[in-house]
Every structure is written in structure tokens, then in C-alpha cells.
Design a protein around this motif. Structure first.
Motif, PDB file in Angstrom:
ATOM      1  N   MET A   1       0.849  -1.184   0.000  1.00 25.13           N
ATOM      2  CA  MET A   1       0.000   0.000   0.000  1.00 25.13           C
ATOM      3  C   MET A   1       0.894   1.246   0.000  1.00 25.13           C
ATOM      4  N   ALA A   2       0.634   2.161  -0.905  1.00 28.50           N
ATOM      5  CA  ALA A   2       1.410   3.396  -1.019  1.00 28.50           C
ATOM      6  C   ALA A   2       0.916   4.423  -0.006  1.00 28.50           C
ATOM      7  N   ARG A   3       1.853   5.192   0.514  1.00 27.48           N
ATOM      8  CA  ARG A   3       1.511   6.211   1.498  1.00 27.48           C
ATOM      9  C   ARG A   3       2.090   7.549   1.043  1.00 27.48           C
ATOM     10  N   ILE A   4       1.210   8.512   0.848  1.00 27.61           N
ATOM     11  CA  ILE A   4       1.618   9.868   0.446  1.00 27.61           C
ATOM     12  C   ILE A   4       0.934  10.856   1.373  1.00 27.61           C
ATOM     13  N   ALA A   5       1.699  11.773   1.916  1.00 26.49           N
ATOM     14  CA  ALA A   5       1.188  12.819   2.814  1.00 26.49           C
ATOM     15  C   ALA A   5       0.453  12.232   4.012  1.00 26.49           C
ATOM     16  N   GLY A   6       0.932  11.080   4.487  1.00 25.75           N
ATOM     17  CA  GLY A   6       0.325  10.465   5.652  1.00 25.75           C
ATOM     18  C   GLY A   6      -0.970   9.737   5.385  1.00 25.75           C
ATOM     19  N   ILE A   7      -1.323   9.557   4.136  1.00 26.24           N
ATOM     20  CA  ILE A   7      -2.571   8.889   3.754  1.00 26.24           C
ATOM     21  C   ILE A   7      -2.225   7.622   2.967  1.00 26.24           C
ATOM     22  N   ASN A   8      -2.835   6.512   3.341  1.00 24.34           N
ATOM     23  CA  ASN A   8      -2.688   5.271   2.571  1.00 24.34           C
ATOM     24  C   ASN A   8      -3.597   5.342   1.352  1.00 24.34           C
ATOM     25  N   LEU A   9      -3.015   5.180   0.185  1.00 25.99           N
ATOM     26  CA  LEU A   9      -3.787   5.231  -1.055  1.00 25.99           C
ATOM     27  C   LEU A   9      -4.309   3.844  -1.395  1.00 25.99           C
ATOM     28  N   LYS A  13      -7.037   1.463  -7.316  1.00 25.95           N
ATOM     29  CA  LYS A  13      -7.515   2.631  -8.067  1.00 25.95           C
ATOM     30  C   LYS A  13      -6.398   3.228  -8.923  1.00 25.95           C
ATOM     31  N   HIS A  14      -6.806   3.944  -9.955  1.00 27.72           N
ATOM     32  CA  HIS A  14      -5.844   4.686 -10.761  1.00 27.72           C
ATOM     33  C   HIS A  14      -5.244   5.777  -9.878  1.00 27.72           C
ATOM     34  N   ILE A  15      -4.015   6.161 -10.176  1.00 26.72           N
ATOM     35  CA  ILE A  15      -3.314   7.093  -9.295  1.00 26.72           C
ATOM     36  C   ILE A  15      -4.029   8.438  -9.215  1.00 26.72           C
ATOM     37  N   TRP A  16      -4.625   8.895 -10.300  1.00 23.24           N
ATOM     38  CA  TRP A  16      -5.286  10.207 -10.235  1.00 23.24           C
ATOM     39  C   TRP A  16      -6.521  10.150  -9.342  1.00 23.24           C
ATOM     40  N   VAL A  17      -7.208   9.014  -9.292  1.00 24.62           N
ATOM     41  CA  VAL A  17      -8.364   8.848  -8.414  1.00 24.62           C
ATOM     42  C   VAL A  17      -7.902   8.684  -6.971  1.00 24.62           C
ATOM     43  N   ALA A  18      -6.839   7.928  -6.777  1.00 20.48           N
ATOM     44  CA  ALA A  18      -6.318   7.689  -5.427  1.00 20.48           C
ATOM     45  C   ALA A  18      -5.816   8.984  -4.787  1.00 20.48           C
ATOM     46  N   LEU A  19      -5.233   9.872  -5.571  1.00 20.85           N
ATOM     47  CA  LEU A  19      -4.736  11.147  -5.027  1.00 20.85           C
ATOM     48  C   LEU A  19      -5.873  12.004  -4.481  1.00 20.85           C
ATOM     49  N   THR A  20      -7.078  11.823  -5.002  1.00 19.56           N
ATOM     50  CA  THR A  20      -8.207  12.627  -4.519  1.00 19.56           C
ATOM     51  C   THR A  20      -8.641  12.210  -3.115  1.00 19.56           C
ATOM     52  N   SER A  21      -8.134  11.097  -2.616  1.00 20.75           N
ATOM     53  CA  SER A  21      -8.454  10.691  -1.243  1.00 20.75           C
ATOM     54  C   SER A  21      -7.680  11.511  -0.220  1.00 20.75           C
ATOM     55  N   ILE A  22      -6.737  12.317  -0.686  1.00 20.81           N
ATOM     56  CA  ILE A  22      -5.995  13.228   0.183  1.00 20.81           C
ATOM     57  C   ILE A  22      -6.776  14.528   0.271  1.00 20.81           C
ATOM     58  N   TYR A  23      -7.071  14.964   1.488  1.00 23.62           N
ATOM     59  CA  TYR A  23      -7.835  16.194   1.693  1.00 23.62           C
ATOM     60  C   TYR A  23      -7.077  17.360   1.076  1.00 23.62           C
ATOM     61  N   GLU A  61       3.832  17.655  -1.973  1.00 19.81           N
ATOM     62  CA  GLU A  61       4.314  18.543  -0.916  1.00 19.81           C
ATOM     63  C   GLU A  61       4.203  20.017  -1.298  1.00 19.81           C
ATOM     64  N   LYS A  62       4.160  20.314  -2.588  1.00 19.02           N
ATOM     65  CA  LYS A  62       4.092  21.698  -3.046  1.00 19.02           C
ATOM     66  C   LYS A  62       2.733  22.339  -2.779  1.00 19.02           C
ATOM     67  N   TYR A  63       1.719  21.507  -2.534  1.00 18.95           N
ATOM     68  CA  TYR A  63       0.369  22.018  -2.339  1.00 18.95           C
ATOM     69  C   TYR A  63      -0.015  22.027  -0.866  1.00 18.95           C
ATOM     70  N   GLN A  64      -0.921  22.912  -0.523  1.00 18.02           N
ATOM     71  CA  GLN A  64      -1.457  22.973   0.834  1.00 18.02           C
ATOM     72  C   GLN A  64      -2.511  21.879   0.966  1.00 18.02           C
TER      73      GLN A  64
END
Length: 78
Positions: A1-9, A13-23, A61-64
């Protein structure tokens, strides 16, 4: 399981859909992150290699996002 910004993706799912699970990341920002990082947006999370994940983490990381947005939202509510 991939973890980005403290969220397990989610792996399936496709990566663009999975990224939307990050607030703080919606569909348009997720697509922009994929295009800017050079990662194919239709790649499933489970198929990403370590290099791709590291590149995506750097772009996210570049985004809030997540905690930063919540802190500002709490201050605004007070």
C-alpha cells in the motif's frame, strides 16, 4: 500500500483517483500532479515503483493539503 502525505492510497484505483483521497486534492489538481510529475494517470497504485512514488510525494508537498488546510479551517472557525 502506497503512502503519500500520511494517507494510505487504495491499491486498486488509478493514481489520479487515489490522489483525490488526500484532503485538499481534487480531480483537477490530481491530474495536474500526474502530468507535471510525468506519471501516467491511469497507472494503478499497486503498479507504481518506488521512484514514481517519490516523485509524486515531492509534487504533493508543493500544495497545501491535509493537516495544513485543517489548521487554517479551524482558525477560521474560531
Amino acid at each position: 500500500m502506497a503512502r503519500i502525505a500520511g494517507i494510505n492510497l487504495p491499491n486498486e484505483k488509478h493514481i489520479w483517483v487515489a490522489l483525490t483521497s488526500i484532503y485538499g486534492i481534487g480531480p483537477s489538481r490530481a491530474n495536474k500532479i500526474c502530468v507535471d510529475s510525468g506519471v501516467n494517470r491511469t497507472t494503478r497504485v499497486k503498479d507504481l515503483n518506488d521512484h514514481d512514488l517519490e516523485v509524486l510525494r515531492n509534487f504533493v508537498e508543493k500544495y497545501q493539503i491535509e493537516g495544513e488546510s485543517e489548521r487554517k479551517n479551524i482558525k477560521r472557525r474560531k
